[in-house]
Write a protein that holds these residues in place. Structure first.
Motif, short mmCIF file in Angstrom:
data_model
loop_
_atom_site.label_atom_id
_atom_site.label_comp_id
_atom_site.label_asym_id
_atom_site.label_seq_id
_atom_site.Cartn_x
_atom_site.Cartn_y
_atom_site.Cartn_z
N ARG A 455 0.83 -1.21 0.00
CA ARG A 455 0.00 0.00 0.00
C ARG A 455 0.86 1.26 0.00
O ARG A 455 0.63 2.19 -0.76
CB ARG A 455 -0.89 -0.01 1.25
CG ARG A 455 -2.19 0.67 1.04
CD ARG A 455 -2.90 0.85 2.34
NE ARG A 455 -3.16 2.26 2.51
CZ ARG A 455 -3.27 2.83 3.69
NH1 ARG A 455 -3.10 2.14 4.79
NH2 ARG A 455 -3.51 4.12 3.76
N ASN A 458 2.62 1.66 -3.35
CA ASN A 458 1.70 2.11 -4.39
C ASN A 458 1.37 3.58 -4.24
O ASN A 458 1.30 4.32 -5.22
CB ASN A 458 0.41 1.30 -4.31
CG ASN A 458 0.57 -0.06 -4.94
OD1 ASN A 458 1.36 -0.21 -5.88
ND2 ASN A 458 -0.12 -1.03 -4.43
N GLU A 459 1.16 3.98 -2.99
CA GLU A 459 0.78 5.36 -2.74
C GLU A 459 1.90 6.31 -3.17
O GLU A 459 1.68 7.28 -3.89
CB GLU A 459 0.49 5.51 -1.25
CG GLU A 459 0.06 6.87 -0.83
CD GLU A 459 0.13 7.00 0.67
OE1 GLU A 459 -0.42 6.14 1.36
OE2 GLU A 459 0.77 7.97 1.13
N TRP A 461 4.28 5.66 -5.19
CA TRP A 461 4.49 5.52 -6.63
C TRP A 461 3.53 6.42 -7.40
O TRP A 461 3.92 7.09 -8.36
CB TRP A 461 4.27 4.05 -7.01
CG TRP A 461 4.55 3.71 -8.42
CD1 TRP A 461 5.75 3.37 -8.96
CD2 TRP A 461 3.60 3.64 -9.50
NE1 TRP A 461 5.61 3.11 -10.30
CE2 TRP A 461 4.31 3.27 -10.65
CE3 TRP A 461 2.23 3.87 -9.59
CZ2 TRP A 461 3.70 3.11 -11.88
CZ3 TRP A 461 1.62 3.72 -10.82
CH2 TRP A 461 2.35 3.34 -11.94
N GLU B 224 -4.13 0.72 -12.08
CA GLU B 224 -3.15 0.48 -11.01
C GLU B 224 -2.54 1.77 -10.48
O GLU B 224 -1.39 1.79 -10.07
CB GLU B 224 -2.06 -0.49 -11.47
CG GLU B 224 -1.33 -0.14 -12.75
CD GLU B 224 -2.11 -0.60 -13.97
OE1 GLU B 224 -1.91 -0.02 -15.05
OE2 GLU B 224 -2.93 -1.54 -13.84
N GLY B 225 -3.32 2.84 -10.47
CA GLY B 225 -2.86 4.02 -9.76
C GLY B 225 -2.16 5.05 -10.62
O GLY B 225 -1.38 5.86 -10.12
N LYS B 252 -6.93 8.21 -1.86
CA LYS B 252 -5.95 7.86 -0.84
C LYS B 252 -6.65 7.57 0.48
O LYS B 252 -6.29 6.63 1.19
CB LYS B 252 -4.97 9.03 -0.68
CG LYS B 252 -3.67 8.61 -0.05
CD LYS B 252 -2.73 9.79 0.11
CE LYS B 252 -1.68 9.45 1.14
NZ LYS B 252 -0.88 10.58 1.52
N LEU B 257 -6.09 4.00 -4.08
CA LEU B 257 -5.17 4.68 -5.00
C LEU B 257 -4.58 3.71 -6.02
O LEU B 257 -4.32 4.09 -7.16
CB LEU B 257 -4.05 5.34 -4.19
CG LEU B 257 -3.23 6.42 -4.87
CD1 LEU B 257 -4.13 7.44 -5.52
CD2 LEU B 257 -2.35 7.12 -3.86
N ASP B 258 -4.39 2.46 -5.63
CA ASP B 258 -3.79 1.52 -6.57
C ASP B 258 -4.83 0.70 -7.31
O ASP B 258 -4.48 -0.24 -8.02
CB ASP B 258 -2.83 0.59 -5.82
CG ASP B 258 -3.48 -0.03 -4.62
OD1 ASP B 258 -4.48 0.55 -4.14
OD2 ASP B 258 -3.03 -1.07 -4.15
#
Lengths: 481, 329
Positions: A455, A458-459, A461, B224-225, B252, B257-258
């Motif tokens: 998580r 990803n955030e 990124w 995928e974000g 978020k 987000l992803d």
């Protein structure tokens, strides 16, 4: 009858009174005889209220001691000449507060090409760090000072660059020596300069002869002296001090080779040099005598072109600075095109494919997004090459209203032809696996205090604009909220 | 209302008089003659007669005339003469509160108390669970009744109305529903429902958001974000990390987000406005994909549009509120 000047002054006074309201009290309050205005003219304007407070009782306000600075002025010591610049340009490559990363492996001569490195953070060995420091490959804007010792992420593009080196080395045994030419492009902070540094690292590790122009801006911004090259048509210009400095960098970074290699050709130099001298002595001659630095450089280049010499890596950062006029002026006060400077000419000849490196090699140029003069020709050629890689049926067209630099267009025309060894490496964002690897490295260094889970990766990124490595570092290491 | 009551009684009286040449009840006739042509005169008002300012049909109560007195039918009951019947006839207002200052209000109040007494034993639910109703404000009630109702009295009445509203909806009698209708606003909060968003054939959900002078249109697809703002990456478009975070805050905060890719067109205003307009747009398009996230998104503060805008400059001021420097003379 009073003199006319007297009358004029009087009328002036009344005029003043009517036009400048604020002056009126100043002029009229001192009850002077109306016919004499000199006193009011020469009287100093009363100071505005509140600007200086009255001195306190018992405080000595008169500064009678000689040479003593006023207490309110700057009494601090000024930095010595060049100190500020040195501080600005200082490269710090280690941080004692950062933790040692136990799992960090060094790049070595053997592992430089290995594809198992992909997506791993690899340390730079000490001798390579010294060489890189000598060629000014580390930039102040990069975050080397945050970690214990320099390490790089072997991202997809880095493996791509490593493959180029492998290709050239493989071709070295055959007759046809390859010269590969690549331009590194990508958005801001995407790691173009670092990728160039990784290329230099591989070059040093594989014992190539590395010539790196650390910043193209320094060549063209007219901060060093220049002189016309005799017998050149059209006129070219040498930069003696810069070339001498470049030779020094070459000597520092490629010292072991230069020491071992002996002269084969007989260079035509104005200074005496023994026939059995090593290349090191040749280069030292150029460093000691900047006026012959260019002939020495040419002689060195000729030596390197002889068979049996190592392949050459030519690298430059900030490519768009050399794609246009330089800041130098010719004798008839016209700007000198950057291509007419001998060092840049050498680089461009090899970048454009006009000349081939006789022992094979790679020409690498990195563009810059933050410090780059507009160069429509370069932008266009790079854009077309990127589009051909990505969407071959949708290639941008030249905007005819833009001013084209014909020489640049001519030099880069190979970039847009299908079948050539001139191409663009698009430095994009990291993949999520790569982002995870580098963030784990940050965390192991103790610079990122957060659990590295999917998580979080990803955030960061996403917030870093789809894995822009510079933004990733900024968001996770530099900016602690 | 009082005038209406009056006119109803007057009609009764006039009808009862019929075609008589000489009126028996002089008081009534006088009134009747006076009030016939203008028909707006109010009997117990010292001020000049006036109509209610608002003449919308929904606010004005419907006017019903009193039924006519049928003399023939009454006469058959054994009464011989009209004269004797008329003597016994007395004009009575329809409502006993006719002679009070606020007859309609009094009627309403009494009716509600009677109703409440009647249904007091029904099961109730807590006020928090009662159906949300927008009641008429006192101003609206005053306009409806055309009576100077006092605030405190009105609130006392509304207290009863709210108590009636708390009756368990499964057992609420029809008469209570009808009675409460009188005190509800014409439009209730939940009446206007926005059209539910749709996910188009390409899997995109659209959302629009605004803030300050910026407006943003966001499309959300499963992904995928990745985020693109006007064709640029998030980091290229927003230099500040704060702006980037607020732009995708809805995703978020809900940990999505992803899971989605976003592409946004944003225009107008500055960076803060654009980032926060984007926040709203992304939140709305996220709610199209996952409507159940609404409470979470609301807690994250991404549902309500921030209505603040630059205050306009006023004449005589240097800026919106700043006054020129005071000068002695």
């Amino acid at each position: 009858m009073p003199p006319s000047t007297c009358l004029r002054s009087l009328s002036q006074l009344s005029l003043d009174a009517s036009t400048h309201r604020s002056i009126v009290p100043r002029l009229l309050h001192p009850r002077v005889a109306c016919f004499s205005t000199s006193a009011t003219h020469y009287a100093q304007a009363p100071k505005k209220k509140g600007t200086t407070a009255a001195p306190k009782k018992g405080v000595k306000s008169l500064n009678t001691k000689k040479g003593k600075q006023a207490s309110g002025g700057d009494s601090g010591k000024r930095p010595a000449q060049g100190e500020r610049k040195a501080l600005r340009k200082r490269i710090v490559l280690s941080n004692n507060n950062a933790l040692e990363v136990s799992s960090l492996k060094d790049l070595s001569k053997e592992s430089a090409f290995s594809e198992q490195n992909e997506g791993q953070v690899m340390g730079l060995p000490e001798h390579v760090v010294d060489a890189l420091r000598a060629v000014e490959a580390f930039k102040t804007t990069q975050g080397w000072s945050l970690f214990r010792r320099p390490a790089v992420l072997m991202r997809k593009e880095a493996i791509q660059v490593a493959k180029l080196f492998k290709e050239v080395e493989d071709s070295a045994s055959g007759q046809q020596k390859k010269t590969l030419r690549r331009i590194l492009s990508g958005e801001r902070m995407s790691g173009k300069s670092t990728l160039l540094l990784q290329g230099l690292t591989i070059g040093f590790l594989r014992d190539w002869f590395v010539i790196s122009l650390p910043e193209a801006q320094d060549i063209v911004n007219a901060h060093t002296d220049y002189a016309p090259l005799p017998k050149s048509e059209p006129m070219q210009y040498t930069q003696d001090t810069y070339t001498a400095n470049l030779l020094q960098q070459i000597l520092k970074s490629n010292g072991s080779f230069l020491e071992s290699a002996k002269l084969i050709t007989k260079p035509d130099l104005p200074l005496p040099l023994s026939a059995k001298a090593t290349l090191k002595e040749l280069v030292a001659l150029g460093i000691a005598n900047p006026e012959v630095s260019w002939p020495v450089f040419v002689a060195l280049w000729n030596e390197l072109s002889q068979p049996g010499r190592p392949p050459i890596l030519l690298a430059v950062d900030g490519l768009s600075h050399m794609m246009g006029d330089s800041k130098y002026m010719s004798a008839d006060v016209k700007p000198v095109h950057a291509y007419d400077l001998t060092i840049i000419r050498l680089f461009i000849d090899h970048l454009s494919g006009q000349k081939q490196l006789p022992n094979g090699g790679i020409v690498l140029g990195a563009t810059s997004q933050s410090n780059a003069p507009t160069s429509p020709a370069l932008d266009f050629c790079v854009g077309v090459a990127e589009a051909q890689q990505k969407t071959p049926d949708n290639v941008p067209q030249w905007n005819p209203y833009k001013k084209v630099d014909v020489r640049v267009m001519e030099a880069l025309k190979d970039l847009n032809s299908e079948k050539s060894d001139f191409d663009v490496i698009k430095v994009g964002g990291l993949s999520k696996e790569e982002a995870r690897a580098i963030m784990e490295y940050y965390a192991e260094s103790g610079m990122l205090r957060h659990q590295i889970n999917d998580r979080f990766v990803n955030e960061k990124w996403s917030l870093a604009g789809m894995g822009n490595i510079g933004e990733l570092e900024k968001a996770s290491v530099r900016l602690r909220l | 209302m009082s005038s209406r009551e009056l006119s109803r009684s007057l009609w009764k009286a006039v009808d009862s008089l019929g075609s008589r040449s000489r009126p028996q009840c002089e008081w009534t006739t006088r009134r009747a003659q006076k009030s016939f042509p203008p028909s707006v005169a109010r009997c117990i008002s010292t001020t000049t007669a006036r109509r209610a300012d608002v003449t919308e049909g929904e606010i004005q109560e419907p006017f019903t005339a009193a039924p006519p007195i049928r003399f023939e039918a009454d006469a058959e009951d054994g009464k011989k003469g009209d004269r004797s019947m008329l003597r016994t006839l007395r004009v009575v207002p329809a409502s006993p509160s006719y002679f009070s200052a606020k007859p309609t209000f009094t009627d309403d109040f009494l009716a509600l108390s009677a109703l409440l007494r009647k249904v007091a034993t029904l099961p109730v639910i807590s006020p928090a669970e009662a159906p949300k109703v927008a009641w008429k404000t006192i101003f609206q009630y005053r306009i409806m009744t055309n009576e100077p109702v006092k605030t405190q009295r009105y609130h006392k009445m509304m207290h009863m109305v709210r108590r009636l509203n708390c009756i368990n909806p499964s057992v609420v009698p029809e008469e209570v529903t009808q009675a409460l209708l009188r005190y509800k606003k014409a439009s209730q909060p939940g009446d206007i429902k926005p059209k539910p968003g749709v996910i188009d054939e390409l899997g995109r959900a659209k959302g629009v958001g605004r803030r300050k002078t910026s407006s943003a249109v966001a499309w959300l697809v499963e992904g995928e974000g990745e985020v693109l703002v006007n064709g640029k990456s998030l980091s290229q478009f927003f230099g500040r990390l704060h702006h980037r975070e607020s732009a995708v805050w809805a995703l978020k905060a809900t940990q999505r987000l992803d899971k989605y890719n976003v592409f946004v067109l944003v225009q107008g205003g500055g960076l803060t406005g654009q980032a926060e307009a984007m926040m709203l747009a992304v939140a709305k398009s996220l709610l199209v994909h996952e409507p159940a996230l609404k409470p979470a998104v609301r807690r994250a503060g991404c549902v309500t549009r921030d209505p603040r805008k630059v205050e306009r400059k006023k004449a005589g001021h240097v800026k919106a509120r700043k006054m020129p420097t005071w000068v002695k003379r």
